[in-house]
Design a protein around this motif. Structure first.
Motif, PDB file in Angstrom:
ATOM      1  N   THR A   8      96.403  29.640  71.771  1.00 13.27           N
ATOM      2  CA  THR A   8      96.405  31.234  72.235  1.00 13.27           C
ATOM      3  C   THR A   8      97.424  32.211  71.864  1.00 13.27           C
ATOM      4  O   THR A   8      98.449  31.828  72.343  1.00 13.27           O
ATOM      5  CB  THR A   8      95.878  31.695  73.629  1.00 13.27           C
ATOM      6  OG1 THR A   8      94.931  30.574  73.590  1.00 13.27           O
ATOM      7  CG2 THR A   8      95.972  32.874  73.496  1.00 13.27           C
ATOM      8  N   THR A  10      98.878  35.695  71.075  1.00 13.46           N
ATOM      9  CA  THR A  10      99.013  37.892  71.450  1.00 13.46           C
ATOM     10  C   THR A  10     100.311  38.004  70.340  1.00 13.46           C
ATOM     11  O   THR A  10     101.144  37.967  70.236  1.00 13.46           O
ATOM     12  CB  THR A  10      99.356  38.017  72.696  1.00 13.46           C
ATOM     13  OG1 THR A  10      98.525  37.298  73.777  1.00 13.46           O
ATOM     14  CG2 THR A  10      99.801  39.663  72.875  1.00 13.46           C
ATOM     15  N   THR A  12     101.217  42.596  68.709  1.00 11.30           N
ATOM     16  CA  THR A  12     101.180  43.436  68.212  1.00 11.30           C
ATOM     17  C   THR A  12     101.609  44.396  67.533  1.00 11.30           C
ATOM     18  O   THR A  12     101.806  43.839  66.109  1.00 11.30           O
ATOM     19  CB  THR A  12     101.733  44.029  69.218  1.00 11.30           C
ATOM     20  OG1 THR A  12     100.998  43.756  71.220  1.00 11.30           O
ATOM     21  CG2 THR A  12     101.566  45.533  69.471  1.00 11.30           C
ATOM     22  N   ALA A 134      98.495  37.033  64.573  1.00 12.06           N
ATOM     23  CA  ALA A 134      98.473  35.942  64.863  1.00 12.06           C
ATOM     24  C   ALA A 134      97.775  34.894  64.488  1.00 12.06           C
ATOM     25  O   ALA A 134      98.682  33.292  65.281  1.00 12.06           O
ATOM     26  CB  ALA A 134      97.847  36.519  65.657  1.00 12.06           C
ATOM     27  N   CYS A 157      90.897  42.871  72.294  1.00  7.75           N
ATOM     28  CA  CYS A 157      91.547  43.702  71.713  1.00  7.75           C
ATOM     29  C   CYS A 157      92.580  45.186  73.505  1.00  7.75           C
ATOM     30  O   CYS A 157      91.154  44.815  73.887  1.00  7.75           O
ATOM     31  CB  CYS A 157      91.536  44.037  70.811  1.00  7.75           C
ATOM     32  SG  CYS A 157      91.945  45.797  69.846  1.00  7.75           S
ATOM     33  N   THR A 194      97.031  45.708  70.069  1.00  2.32           N
ATOM     34  CA  THR A 194      97.356  43.678  70.716  1.00  2.32           C
ATOM     35  C   THR A 194      96.476  43.649  70.731  1.00  2.32           C
ATOM     36  O   THR A 194      95.160  43.703  71.535  1.00  2.32           O
ATOM     37  CB  THR A 194      97.976  44.419  72.078  1.00  2.32           C
ATOM     38  OG1 THR A 194      98.397  45.268  71.896  1.00  2.32           O
ATOM     39  CG2 THR A 194      98.346  42.766  72.521  1.00  2.32           C
ATOM     40  N   THR A 196      94.853  39.392  71.050  1.00  4.26           N
ATOM     41  CA  THR A 196      94.607  37.373  72.083  1.00  4.26           C
ATOM     42  C   THR A 196      93.813  36.739  71.126  1.00  4.26           C
ATOM     43  O   THR A 196      92.722  36.831  71.455  1.00  4.26           O
ATOM     44  CB  THR A 196      95.161  37.727  73.027  1.00  4.26           C
ATOM     45  OG1 THR A 196      96.257  39.192  73.926  1.00  4.26           O
ATOM     46  CG2 THR A 196      95.186  36.486  73.752  1.00  4.26           C
TER      47      THR A 196
END
Length: 202
Positions: A8, A10, A12, A134, A157, A194, A196
């Motif tokens: 995973t 994250t 931005t 990402a 998001c 941002t 994830t």
């Protein structure tokens, strides 16, 4: 058997963009000894300002509300203060902005100008950039572990994490049209998106 190995990430993405919308918030203030006179004075000031906006090509003006408060001296009511608030929006253009400001310069209203970004294109572009970043980071982690990235399992998001509008500017009735070009140029608007994302590791 379901693959329980995931990674995973994250990320931005941010950018600065020019405003595309102008919002003008106005206040029509009337003071008088009598309640009704204060309201009437406020209404006349508001009607004059709305007429000025209409004359400048702004047809949609929204009333936000009316507030009437007592003016006190030594705990005694000596008058009333009525405030009517309303707003208008239009697409940003420096020449149109100057026309509107010139039209309002003869009004007794107080007003505030703010600049906003209504277009969703920039946000969509930033989301795509954040997802791409990402995935690249997830691939780097997987490769370092001797594995690869599979299907996308989940994506979330957090939209508009940055500023959606530029800092507002106060305007007065003594607005100088000669300086309008410099006075109404908005600062760039900061926008952030941002994401994830979770991928399978195979």
């Amino acid at each position: 058997m379901e693959n329980s190995k995931t990674v995973t990430i994250t990320k931005t993405a941010s950018g600065k963009y020019a405003a595309d919308t102008v919002r003008i918030s106005l206040s029509a203030i009337g003071e008088a000894k009598k309640y009704s006179d204060a309201v009437d004075k406020s209404s006349k000031i508001a009607n004059t300002a709305v007429g000025a906006l209409n004359g400048a090509g702004i047809s949609e003006v929204r009333a936000l509300g009316v507030n009437v408060s007592a003016i006190r001296e030594d705990r005694k009511i000596v008058g009333y203060r009525a405030v009517q608030t309303f707003s208008a929006e239009f697409g940003y253009d420096i020449n149109r902005m100057c026309d509107v400001m010139d039209a309002l310069s003869g009004s007794e209203c107080e007003w505030r100008v703010s600049f906003e970004l209504k277009s969703k294109k920039e946000s969509e572009r930033l989301v795509a950039e954040a997802v791409k970043s990402a995935r690249a980071y997830a691939e780097t982690i997987a490769k370092a572990a001797g594995a690869g990235i599979g299907a996308l399992v989940k994506a979330e998001c957090c939209p508009s994490c940055g500023e959606a509008s530029a800092r507002p500017m106060m305007m007065r009735a003594s607005f100088d049209g000669a300086n309008a070009m410099g006075a109404t140029e908005p600062e760039l608007i900061t926008l952030s998106e941002t994401v994830t994302c979770t991928w399978e590791v195979k």
